[in-house]
Design a protein around this motif. Structure first.
Motif, mmCIF file in Angstrom:
data_model
loop_
_atom_site.group_PDB
_atom_site.id
_atom_site.type_symbol
_atom_site.label_atom_id
_atom_site.label_comp_id
_atom_site.label_asym_id
_atom_site.label_seq_id
_atom_site.Cartn_x
_atom_site.Cartn_y
_atom_site.Cartn_z
ATOM 1 N N LEU A 21 -6.046 3.733 3.172
ATOM 2 C CA LEU A 21 -6.831 2.525 3.429
ATOM 3 C C LEU A 21 -8.128 2.538 2.633
ATOM 4 O O LEU A 21 -8.585 1.503 2.135
ATOM 5 C CB LEU A 21 -7.125 2.394 4.921
ATOM 6 C CG LEU A 21 -6.020 1.793 5.790
ATOM 7 C CD1 LEU A 21 -6.374 1.922 7.258
ATOM 8 C CD2 LEU A 21 -5.792 0.323 5.432
ATOM 9 N N GLU A 22 -8.738 3.728 2.501
ATOM 10 C CA GLU A 22 -9.987 3.837 1.743
ATOM 11 C C GLU A 22 -9.763 3.485 0.279
ATOM 12 O O GLU A 22 -10.578 2.778 -0.331
ATOM 13 C CB GLU A 22 -10.563 5.254 1.858
ATOM 14 C CG GLU A 22 -11.173 5.597 3.213
ATOM 15 C CD GLU A 22 -10.118 5.916 4.272
ATOM 16 O OE1 GLU A 22 -8.915 5.996 3.927
ATOM 17 O OE2 GLU A 22 -10.498 6.071 5.443
ATOM 18 N N ARG A 49 -12.469 -1.290 4.791
ATOM 19 C CA ARG A 49 -11.350 -0.571 5.402
ATOM 20 C C ARG A 49 -10.969 -1.218 6.719
ATOM 21 O O ARG A 49 -9.786 -1.354 7.046
ATOM 22 C CB ARG A 49 -11.734 0.892 5.623
ATOM 23 C CG ARG A 49 -10.609 1.743 6.201
ATOM 24 C CD ARG A 49 -11.110 3.114 6.589
ATOM 25 N NE ARG A 49 -10.038 3.980 7.056
ATOM 26 C CZ ARG A 49 -9.465 3.910 8.247
ATOM 27 N NH1 ARG A 49 -9.884 2.978 9.126
ATOM 28 N NH2 ARG A 49 -8.496 4.736 8.592
ATOM 29 N N SER A 50 -11.979 -1.634 7.495
ATOM 30 C CA SER A 50 -11.722 -2.249 8.791
ATOM 31 C C SER A 50 -10.951 -3.551 8.635
ATOM 32 O O SER A 50 -9.996 -3.818 9.378
ATOM 33 C CB SER A 50 -13.052 -2.519 9.505
ATOM 34 O OG SER A 50 -12.859 -3.252 10.700
ATOM 35 N N ARG A 72 0.836 -1.203 0.000
ATOM 36 C CA ARG A 72 0.000 0.000 0.000
ATOM 37 C C ARG A 72 0.871 1.254 0.000
ATOM 38 O O ARG A 72 0.584 2.234 -0.713
ATOM 39 C CB ARG A 72 -0.942 -0.013 1.208
ATOM 40 C CG ARG A 72 -1.964 1.115 1.187
ATOM 41 C CD ARG A 72 -3.077 0.871 2.189
ATOM 42 N NE ARG A 72 -2.611 0.857 3.552
ATOM 43 C CZ ARG A 72 -2.415 1.960 4.284
ATOM 44 N NH1 ARG A 72 -2.630 3.166 3.749
ATOM 45 N NH2 ARG A 72 -2.006 1.875 5.534
ATOM 46 N N ALA A 73 1.958 1.224 0.793
ATOM 47 C CA ALA A 73 2.850 2.385 0.847
ATOM 48 C C ALA A 73 3.513 2.625 -0.510
ATOM 49 O O ALA A 73 3.671 3.777 -0.942
ATOM 50 C CB ALA A 73 3.907 2.178 1.927
ATOM 51 N N ASP A 74 3.909 1.549 -1.187
ATOM 52 C CA ASP A 74 4.550 1.686 -2.499
ATOM 53 C C ASP A 74 3.641 2.388 -3.501
ATOM 54 O O ASP A 74 4.117 3.080 -4.412
ATOM 55 C CB ASP A 74 4.937 0.307 -3.052
ATOM 56 C CG ASP A 74 6.126 -0.309 -2.322
ATOM 57 O OD1 ASP A 74 6.786 0.425 -1.565
ATOM 58 O OD2 ASP A 74 6.375 -1.514 -2.510
ATOM 59 N N ARG A 80 -10.257 -0.636 -4.171
ATOM 60 C CA ARG A 80 -9.623 -1.414 -5.232
ATOM 61 C C ARG A 80 -9.680 -2.915 -4.978
ATOM 62 O O ARG A 80 -9.686 -3.698 -5.927
ATOM 63 C CB ARG A 80 -8.167 -0.970 -5.415
ATOM 64 C CG ARG A 80 -8.030 0.440 -5.988
ATOM 65 C CD ARG A 80 -6.581 0.876 -5.995
ATOM 66 N NE ARG A 80 -6.413 2.231 -6.511
ATOM 67 C CZ ARG A 80 -6.210 2.533 -7.795
ATOM 68 N NH1 ARG A 80 -6.167 1.562 -8.689
ATOM 69 N NH2 ARG A 80 -6.054 3.784 -8.177
ATOM 70 N N THR A 81 -9.705 -3.319 -3.721
ATOM 71 C CA THR A 81 -9.684 -4.749 -3.411
ATOM 72 C C THR A 81 -11.067 -5.335 -3.127
ATOM 73 O O THR A 81 -11.254 -6.550 -3.214
ATOM 74 C CB THR A 81 -8.802 -5.023 -2.178
ATOM 75 O OG1 THR A 81 -9.352 -4.336 -1.039
ATOM 76 C CG2 THR A 81 -7.375 -4.546 -2.425
#
Length: 203
Positions: free
Chosen positions: A38-39, A49-50, A31-33, A44-45
């Motif tokens: 998170l939203e 979020r939780s 995610r950082a890359d 996308r997935t």
């Protein structure tokens, strides 16, 4: 069926128990890359979020179906969740000795993939230790967009399906099935149940 940095194995024997993969760290790095919040990652997935937050904190082990959603959402091969997948299959040979390779715990399985460092491999092969002993251990049927092959190595396994009746399998028994149909595999009897589980993209 569901979650491993498989190394080029040395020529000597096993080097000890399979290490556990840090899926939480892998998710944070992916995610950082991409610079996603998170939203954004949730959108996308297709996971909440939780749920993503819990996975990144190591508070929840995703099912195999959830891992497929993560791989599709991040645009990587499923094996990319288990370690760097930067070695092409063509012209390569990877040997995984007994007890080597990383493993991860899922709600109802312990998964040790083979060849997790291969890029664009046509299938994912894993040694699976089945934890569940009842259908009640599953919140829902497992479904993923693949054709699967299960070969029992030790113990007894019962494979349930939402379309077909249960099938009982012992060492040396195998079953091919469409994993898009809801299914669940449990350990039958008192001993440990282990199987070779091969997953290939459907079609």
């Amino acid at each position: 069926m569901p979650l491993m940095d498989v190394r080029r194995a040395p020529e000597h024997g096993p080097s000890g128990p399979a290490p556990e993969i840090d899926l939480a760290a892998t998710m944070r790095r992916l995610r950082a890359d991409r610079g996603w919040t998170l939203e954004e990652a949730a959108g996308r997935t297709g996971l909440s979020r939780s749920a993503l937050s819990k996975i990144e904190r190591g508070e929840m082990s995703p099912t195999f179906q959830a891992m497929q959603k993560l791989a599709r959402g991040f645009g990587i091969e499923l094996a990319g969740l288990f370690g760097p997948a930067d070695s092409p299959l063509r012209g390569r040979r990877i040997v995984v000795r007994a007890g080597e390779g990383a493993a991860t715990e899922m709600p109802n399985y312990r998964l040790r993939p083979f060849g997790g460092g291969l890029k664009d491999a046509p299938f994912l092969a894993s040694e699976v230790t089945l934890r569940a002993r009842s259908l009640d251990d599953f919140e829902d049927w497992e479904r993923h967009d693949s054709d699967d092959f299960l070969y029992v190595l030790a113990g007894r396994v019962t494979l349930f399906s939402e379309r077909f009746g249960p099938v009982d399998l012992g060492p040396g028994d195998a079953v091919y099935f469409d994993a898009r149909i809801g299914h669940a595999a449990i350990a039958a009897g008192e001993g440990e149940a282990r199987a070779l589980w091969i997953t290939a993209p459907a079609g």
